[in-house]
Design a protein around this motif. Structure first.
Motif, PDB file in Angstrom:
ATOM      1  N   TRP A   8      -5.197   4.669   7.404  1.00  0.00           N
ATOM      2  CA  TRP A   8      -5.407   5.238   6.065  1.00  0.00           C
ATOM      3  C   TRP A   8      -6.566   6.232   6.046  1.00  0.00           C
ATOM      4  O   TRP A   8      -6.483   7.277   5.373  1.00  0.00           O
ATOM      5  CB  TRP A   8      -5.631   4.120   5.050  1.00  0.00           C
ATOM      6  CG  TRP A   8      -4.349   3.466   4.664  1.00  0.00           C
ATOM      7  CD1 TRP A   8      -3.876   2.257   5.086  1.00  0.00           C
ATOM      8  CD2 TRP A   8      -3.334   4.001   3.815  1.00  0.00           C
ATOM      9  NE1 TRP A   8      -2.638   2.003   4.544  1.00  0.00           N
ATOM     10  CE2 TRP A   8      -2.278   3.057   3.767  1.00  0.00           C
ATOM     11  CE3 TRP A   8      -3.213   5.189   3.092  1.00  0.00           C
ATOM     12  CZ2 TRP A   8      -1.122   3.266   3.007  1.00  0.00           C
ATOM     13  CZ3 TRP A   8      -2.062   5.395   2.338  1.00  0.00           C
ATOM     14  CH2 TRP A   8      -1.031   4.453   2.304  1.00  0.00           C
ATOM     15  N   ASN A  55       4.787   6.201   5.416  1.00  0.00           N
ATOM     16  CA  ASN A  55       4.282   7.241   4.522  1.00  0.00           C
ATOM     17  C   ASN A  55       4.923   8.596   4.813  1.00  0.00           C
ATOM     18  O   ASN A  55       4.435   9.631   4.337  1.00  0.00           O
ATOM     19  CB  ASN A  55       2.764   7.341   4.648  1.00  0.00           C
ATOM     20  CG  ASN A  55       2.050   6.213   3.931  1.00  0.00           C
ATOM     21  OD1 ASN A  55       1.905   6.229   2.711  1.00  0.00           O
ATOM     22  ND2 ASN A  55       1.617   5.209   4.677  1.00  0.00           N
ATOM     23  N   TYR A  67       1.933  12.439   2.343  1.00  0.00           N
ATOM     24  CA  TYR A  67       1.512  12.706   3.718  1.00  0.00           C
ATOM     25  C   TYR A  67       2.680  13.148   4.605  1.00  0.00           C
ATOM     26  O   TYR A  67       2.530  13.241   5.818  1.00  0.00           O
ATOM     27  CB  TYR A  67       0.877  11.446   4.319  1.00  0.00           C
ATOM     28  CG  TYR A  67      -0.216  10.844   3.471  1.00  0.00           C
ATOM     29  CD1 TYR A  67      -1.487  11.421   3.415  1.00  0.00           C
ATOM     30  CD2 TYR A  67       0.019   9.702   2.702  1.00  0.00           C
ATOM     31  CE1 TYR A  67      -2.484  10.878   2.626  1.00  0.00           C
ATOM     32  CE2 TYR A  67      -0.979   9.153   1.913  1.00  0.00           C
ATOM     33  CZ  TYR A  67      -2.228   9.737   1.879  1.00  0.00           C
ATOM     34  OH  TYR A  67      -3.222   9.203   1.103  1.00  0.00           O
ATOM     35  N   HIS A 116       0.823  -1.210   0.000  1.00  0.00           N
ATOM     36  CA  HIS A 116       0.000   0.000   0.000  1.00  0.00           C
ATOM     37  C   HIS A 116       0.857   1.261   0.000  1.00  0.00           C
ATOM     38  O   HIS A 116       0.479   2.274  -0.588  1.00  0.00           O
ATOM     39  CB  HIS A 116      -0.918   0.006   1.230  1.00  0.00           C
ATOM     40  CG  HIS A 116      -2.139  -0.842   1.071  1.00  0.00           C
ATOM     41  ND1 HIS A 116      -2.505  -1.785   1.991  1.00  0.00           N
ATOM     42  CD2 HIS A 116      -3.065  -0.904   0.093  1.00  0.00           C
ATOM     43  CE1 HIS A 116      -3.612  -2.395   1.591  1.00  0.00           C
ATOM     44  NE2 HIS A 116      -3.967  -1.879   0.443  1.00  0.00           N
ATOM     45  N   CYS A 117       1.986   1.199   0.677  1.00  0.00           N
ATOM     46  CA  CYS A 117       2.823   2.393   0.824  1.00  0.00           C
ATOM     47  C   CYS A 117       3.706   2.652  -0.389  1.00  0.00           C
ATOM     48  O   CYS A 117       4.338   3.705  -0.482  1.00  0.00           O
ATOM     49  CB  CYS A 117       3.692   2.284   2.077  1.00  0.00           C
ATOM     50  SG  CYS A 117       2.728   2.273   3.615  1.00  0.00           S
ATOM     51  N   HIS A 157      -6.221  10.040   4.819  1.00  0.00           N
ATOM     52  CA  HIS A 157      -7.046  10.624   3.755  1.00  0.00           C
ATOM     53  C   HIS A 157      -7.760  11.880   4.244  1.00  0.00           C
ATOM     54  O   HIS A 157      -7.773  12.919   3.562  1.00  0.00           O
ATOM     55  CB  HIS A 157      -8.091   9.605   3.272  1.00  0.00           C
ATOM     56  CG  HIS A 157      -7.509   8.361   2.678  1.00  0.00           C
ATOM     57  ND1 HIS A 157      -6.382   8.358   1.891  1.00  0.00           N
ATOM     58  CD2 HIS A 157      -7.915   7.061   2.751  1.00  0.00           C
ATOM     59  CE1 HIS A 157      -6.112   7.118   1.505  1.00  0.00           C
ATOM     60  NE2 HIS A 157      -7.033   6.320   2.014  1.00  0.00           N
ATOM     61  N   PRO A 173       0.898   5.382  -2.748  1.00  0.00           N
ATOM     62  CA  PRO A 173      -0.281   5.965  -2.092  1.00  0.00           C
ATOM     63  C   PRO A 173      -0.923   7.032  -2.969  1.00  0.00           C
ATOM     64  O   PRO A 173      -0.281   7.566  -3.888  1.00  0.00           O
ATOM     65  CB  PRO A 173       0.309   6.585  -0.819  1.00  0.00           C
ATOM     66  CG  PRO A 173       1.726   6.894  -1.178  1.00  0.00           C
ATOM     67  CD  PRO A 173       2.155   5.797  -2.108  1.00  0.00           C
TER      68      PRO A 173
END
Length: 252
Positions: free
Chosen positions: A212, A55, A20, A12-13, A216, A16
């Motif tokens: 997450w 992140n 962030y 996932h990282c 967001h 992205p």
């Protein structure tokens, strides 16, 4: 962290949907154990902390129990006759500097810890102050909670903590709570050998979703300068600028 969760986090990282690395996260670990005594709650905090840091997010963990925090709603209780020392203003500075605040606690008798109660009370004592846009001071910040224990009560504690954060101005994203409970009754805590906590798929999933969703929402709020300052400024309401409110006088 389980190997499966580690692999998912890495995936996932890698790509992205946004950056962030300008965000700051503060974990208030309301354990009853002073540093350096082991905190089971900090074990779950570390799962979330790892994803934030991958992140590029700046993270900090504070245990309020390490500080002298008097009861009361004053900004600095050392300025009152009751107390000679108050370390809360130091913690409040860290809260003011963060974009995402995650209040973390253990569960006792089905409730959040006494340290967590006092932490929220002291935060509440600052709510009469405004931000630079004339809103209550915590508008534009994201709030969430992580909870551990070896008895029931995760959802009850989350319900109370998330309401408290929302009530004083925090924005709460979807899936803003995660926790781990061992078998009901006396038993292993999260970081005890063989507890199954670090490998628990449900807990790891919810913790990952929490991180997450906080990212967001914090990204959206920061990019648009927080919550729009319209219809939510106490001084304007007091001055008679009551946007959209149909008072009984209008109907006469």
């Amino acid at each position: 962290m389980s190997e499966q969760l580690h692999q998912l986090t890495e995936k996932h990282c890698e790509n992205p949907p946004a950056r962030y690395d300008d965000l700051k996260v503060l974990f208030l670990n309301c354990t009853l154990n002073r540093t350096p005594v082991l905190s089971h709650t900090e074990g779950l905090i570390n799962v979330a902390k790892n994803i934030f840091e991958k992140n590029g997010v700046s993270t900090k963990v504070i245990r309020p129990v390490d500080y002298v925090i008097p009861a009361g709603l004053g900004l600095d209780m050392s300025q009152t006759p009751e107390w000679d020392r108050d370390d809360w203003p130091q913690i409040q500075k860290e809260i003011d500097a963060c974009d995402i605040l995650i209040v973390c606690t253990s569960v006792w008798l089905g409730e959040k810890s006494s340290v967590c109660n006092r932490t929220l009370e002291r935060m509440y004592g600052y709510t009469h102050q405004f931000n630079e846009k004339g809103q209550y001071r915590d508008y534009g910040k994201v709030g969430a909670t992580l909870i551990t224990g070896n008895e029931d009560g995760v959802k009850h504690c989350a319900m109370n903590i998330l309401f408290s954060l929302s009530h004083i101005g925090y924005t709460v994203p979807p899936q803003a709570d995660a926790g781990w409970m061992g078998e009901a009754g006396p038993g292993p805590s999260y970081r005890d050998e063989g507890s199954g906590g670090p490998e628990n798929d449900f807990t790891n999933r919810n913790t990952t979703f929490l991180v997450w969703n906080c990212l967001h929402l914090a990204r959206m709020l920061k990019d648009q300068g927080g919550i729009p300052a319209y219809g939510n400024q106490p001084d304007e309401w007091a001055a008679g600028c009551q946007a959209g409110f149909d008072s009984p006088e209008h109907k006469r």
